[in-house]
Design a protein around this motif. Structure first.
Motif, short mmCIF file in Angstrom:
data_model
loop_
_atom_site.label_atom_id
_atom_site.label_comp_id
_atom_site.label_asym_id
_atom_site.label_seq_id
_atom_site.Cartn_x
_atom_site.Cartn_y
_atom_site.Cartn_z
N TYR A 173 0.81 -1.34 0.05
CA TYR A 173 0.12 -0.04 0.03
C TYR A 173 0.91 1.16 0.19
O TYR A 173 0.44 2.15 -0.52
CB TYR A 173 -0.85 -0.14 1.42
CG TYR A 173 -1.90 1.22 1.26
CD1 TYR A 173 -3.02 1.13 0.54
CD2 TYR A 173 -1.76 2.20 1.98
CE1 TYR A 173 -3.93 2.18 0.45
CE2 TYR A 173 -2.74 3.42 1.91
CZ TYR A 173 -3.66 3.42 1.23
OH TYR A 173 -4.70 4.23 1.08
N THR A 176 2.81 1.45 -3.68
CA THR A 176 1.88 1.31 -5.14
C THR A 176 0.94 2.82 -5.31
O THR A 176 0.35 2.88 -4.30
CB THR A 176 1.23 0.00 -4.90
OG1 THR A 176 2.01 -1.13 -4.61
CG2 THR A 176 0.73 -0.20 -6.28
N THR A 177 1.02 2.93 -6.51
CA THR A 177 0.21 3.93 -6.62
C THR A 177 -1.09 3.47 -7.54
O THR A 177 -0.79 2.23 -8.19
CB THR A 177 0.67 5.11 -7.60
OG1 THR A 177 1.45 4.46 -8.71
CG2 THR A 177 1.98 5.90 -7.00
N ASP A 178 -2.18 3.97 -7.94
CA ASP A 178 -3.22 3.41 -8.53
C ASP A 178 -2.76 2.71 -10.08
O ASP A 178 -3.60 1.95 -10.46
CB ASP A 178 -4.25 4.66 -8.85
CG ASP A 178 -5.00 4.95 -7.53
OD1 ASP A 178 -4.80 4.20 -6.49
OD2 ASP A 178 -5.68 5.89 -7.44
N ARG A 181 -1.08 -0.80 -9.48
CA ARG A 181 -1.83 -1.84 -8.80
C ARG A 181 -2.13 -3.15 -9.63
O ARG A 181 -2.00 -4.28 -9.26
CB ARG A 181 -3.23 -1.34 -8.37
CG ARG A 181 -3.13 -0.24 -7.52
CD ARG A 181 -4.34 0.00 -6.53
NE ARG A 181 -4.21 1.26 -6.08
CZ ARG A 181 -3.61 1.40 -4.76
NH1 ARG A 181 -2.92 0.29 -4.28
NH2 ARG A 181 -3.59 2.48 -3.91
N VAL A 215 -5.89 -4.25 -3.76
CA VAL A 215 -6.17 -4.34 -5.30
C VAL A 215 -7.72 -4.63 -5.37
O VAL A 215 -8.07 -5.18 -4.57
CB VAL A 215 -5.49 -5.44 -5.97
CG1 VAL A 215 -4.10 -5.12 -6.13
CG2 VAL A 215 -5.55 -6.76 -5.33
N SER A 216 -8.19 -4.48 -6.34
CA SER A 216 -9.78 -4.30 -6.84
C SER A 216 -9.88 -5.72 -7.78
O SER A 216 -8.89 -6.10 -8.22
CB SER A 216 -10.35 -3.30 -7.26
OG SER A 216 -9.80 -2.99 -8.67
N ASP A 219 -8.33 -4.74 -10.93
CA ASP A 219 -6.73 -4.81 -11.11
C ASP A 219 -6.21 -6.32 -11.12
O ASP A 219 -5.39 -6.57 -12.03
CB ASP A 219 -6.20 -4.20 -9.64
CG ASP A 219 -6.54 -2.69 -9.56
OD1 ASP A 219 -6.96 -2.07 -10.51
OD2 ASP A 219 -6.64 -2.21 -8.33
#
Length: 459
Positions: A173, A176-178, A181, A215-216, A219
């Motif tokens: 977290y 990592t940037t968006d 991811r 992550v989603s 991602d």
């Protein structure tokens, strides 16, 4: 008024004292000598007499040839100015030049550049009058995928040691940037492809725990898309990469990290043949009966999670395969794949029992060479080696029922292993020895024992 006159009188007296302090041996000019005589003849002023001129400090001139014009220009010897910080031209208070900031050609007082309002040189060819309107802002450069891989690779390797998914989530977290991811899933699986099945199981658990923390679902899907595109390159280092990736995709679907439609409808524009193989593997695993519960063991039961009887059976098969091929390197690889270093004493036990049951010198030599190689490669620790032989010693009463020559074979095998140099002295001392029946010729004088009389048995 009296106070002023008193001060002037003291100044004149000080002047006379300075003149008297000059030694007669010291050379002086003629004009200075005349002035000295005139001053010596002139009496000190009375208390009420007004002085016309106040005495000044004596000054030392650079040239001694110039005749002084008045008494104030009297030449003072050089020694009077030694170690004196006062100005020698009659000006100043004796303070350091420029407040200690140095003179010509130096930088000046430290920190003085901050006090200058305009420190720009307008004659500088690089000077730009619009520079004053520039506003400086902090700019953080974007991290490239290669740099990000170098940053997070140690995080995943440390995870294989401690197994704490929460610590990994906090570290990722922060790093990592968006836009980066989707690389988390891709990098984690690439690293797991080069490791053991137990590490791949840990990677599947990590992806499941990072879901909605770092992550989603989107991602994770983009990460799998990257892997599907890179399969032609991954297969060069890991030939079974399509099968491994298919297992990861099926496990991610079973863990509700990505939707099931991803297997049948991925977002990759052009699928290569290896990507099609990986998706077919995932579809096959998801289409099996009894639901998706079996996917929890898609990487197998690693290490100590497997039952003891299964581990024992695998070790027996391993030894049988070694006796057929005599390939020591392959045997080492299979033993390391089992991932049960705490259970290696079972391997030693099975090898010794196999040597006793074979009653074959060639088999004994092969098994002795295997045990020695395991000891030299530090695959089997000395403690496990000692425990394995001790288990054989404890079970000799049962082994001898199936192998009557077990004690003789054990003695010969222990002697062979002792010459190889991997058995400890404690193990050799603990080796059991079975007492055999003594023949009549070995100490009974060639006579049989007389039977017990019947009357003695009756009594």
């Amino acid at each position: 008024m009296d106070k002023v006159m008193l001060d002037r009188k003291m100044d004149v007296e000080a002047l006379h004292e300075d003149v008297d302090g000059v030694s007669e041996d010291e050379p002086v000019s003629e004009g200075a000598a005349a002035i000295k005589e005139e001053l010596m003849k002139k009496p000190a002023p009375a208390d009420g007499e007004r002085l016309k001129r106040k005495a000044k400090r004596l000054v030392k001139h650079n040239s001694g040839d110039r005749a002084p014009t008045n008494a104030m220009d009297f030449v003072v010897p050089h020694r009077r100015w030694k170690n004196s910080r006062r100005s020698r031209n009659g000006r100043g208070r004796g303070l350091p030049k420029k407040g200690g900031a140095g003179g010509k050609g130096v930088w000046g007082l430290p920190g003085s550049e901050i006090l200058e309002e305009d420190y720009e040189d307008h004659n500088d060819p690089n000077y730009d009058s619009d520079d004053k309107n520039i506003e400086l802002k902090e700019v953080i450069p974007d991290i490239t995928p290669e740099e990000y891989y170098k940053r997070v690779e140690p995080i995943f390797l440390e995870y294989y040691e401690h197994g704490d998914t929460l610590e990994v989530a906090q570290s990722l977290y922060e790093e990592t940037t968006d836009p980066l991811r989707p690389l988390i899933t891709s990098i984690a699986i690439e690293i797991a492809m080069d490791h053991k099945p137990s590490h791949r199981e840990m990677t599947s658990v990590l992806i499941s725990d990072l879901y909605w923390r770092v992550v989603s679902s989107r991602d994770i899907s983009l990460g799998f898309d990257m892997l599907l595109k890179n399969l032609p390159d991954l297969i060069l280092d890991t030939p079974e990469a399509p099968t491994i990736l298919g297992n990861f995709i099926a496990r991610a679907v079973a863990d509700d990290c990505i939707p099931p439609r991803y297997v049948t409808n991925p977002e990759v524009e052009e699928l290569n043949e290896h990507a099609i193989t990986a998706l077919k593997r995932a579809d096959t695993l998801l289409s099996m009966k009894k639901g998706w519960a079996h996917l929890d063991n898609v990487w197998g039961l690693g290490g100590p999670l497997r039952p003891v009887n299964i581990i024992t059976k695998q070790m027996t098969l391993l030894l049988q395969e070694y006796m057929s091929s005599r390939d020591i390197k392959e045997a080492h690889r299979c033993i390391l794949t089992l991932e049960v270093p705490h259970f290696h004493h079972e391997l030693v036990y099975e090898a010794v029992v196999m040597a006793l049951e074979s009653i074959n010198q060639s088999t004994e030599e092969a098994l002795c060479a295997l045990l020695k190689s395991l000891d030299d490669a530090c695959i089997v620790s000395p403690l496990m080696m000692e425990q394995g032989f001790q288990r054989v010693f404890d079970d000799m009463t049962d082994i001898v029922l199936d192998v009557p020559l077990a004690y003789i074979m054990l003695d010969r095998f222990i002697e062979r292993c002792s010459r190889a140099g991997f058995l400890s002295d404690k193990t050799i001392r603990n080796m059991p020895s079975r007492g055999r029946k003594r023949f009549v010729s070995e100490g009974d004088g060639g006579q049989f024992k007389s039977p017990t009389p019947s009357f003695a048995r009756d009594n």
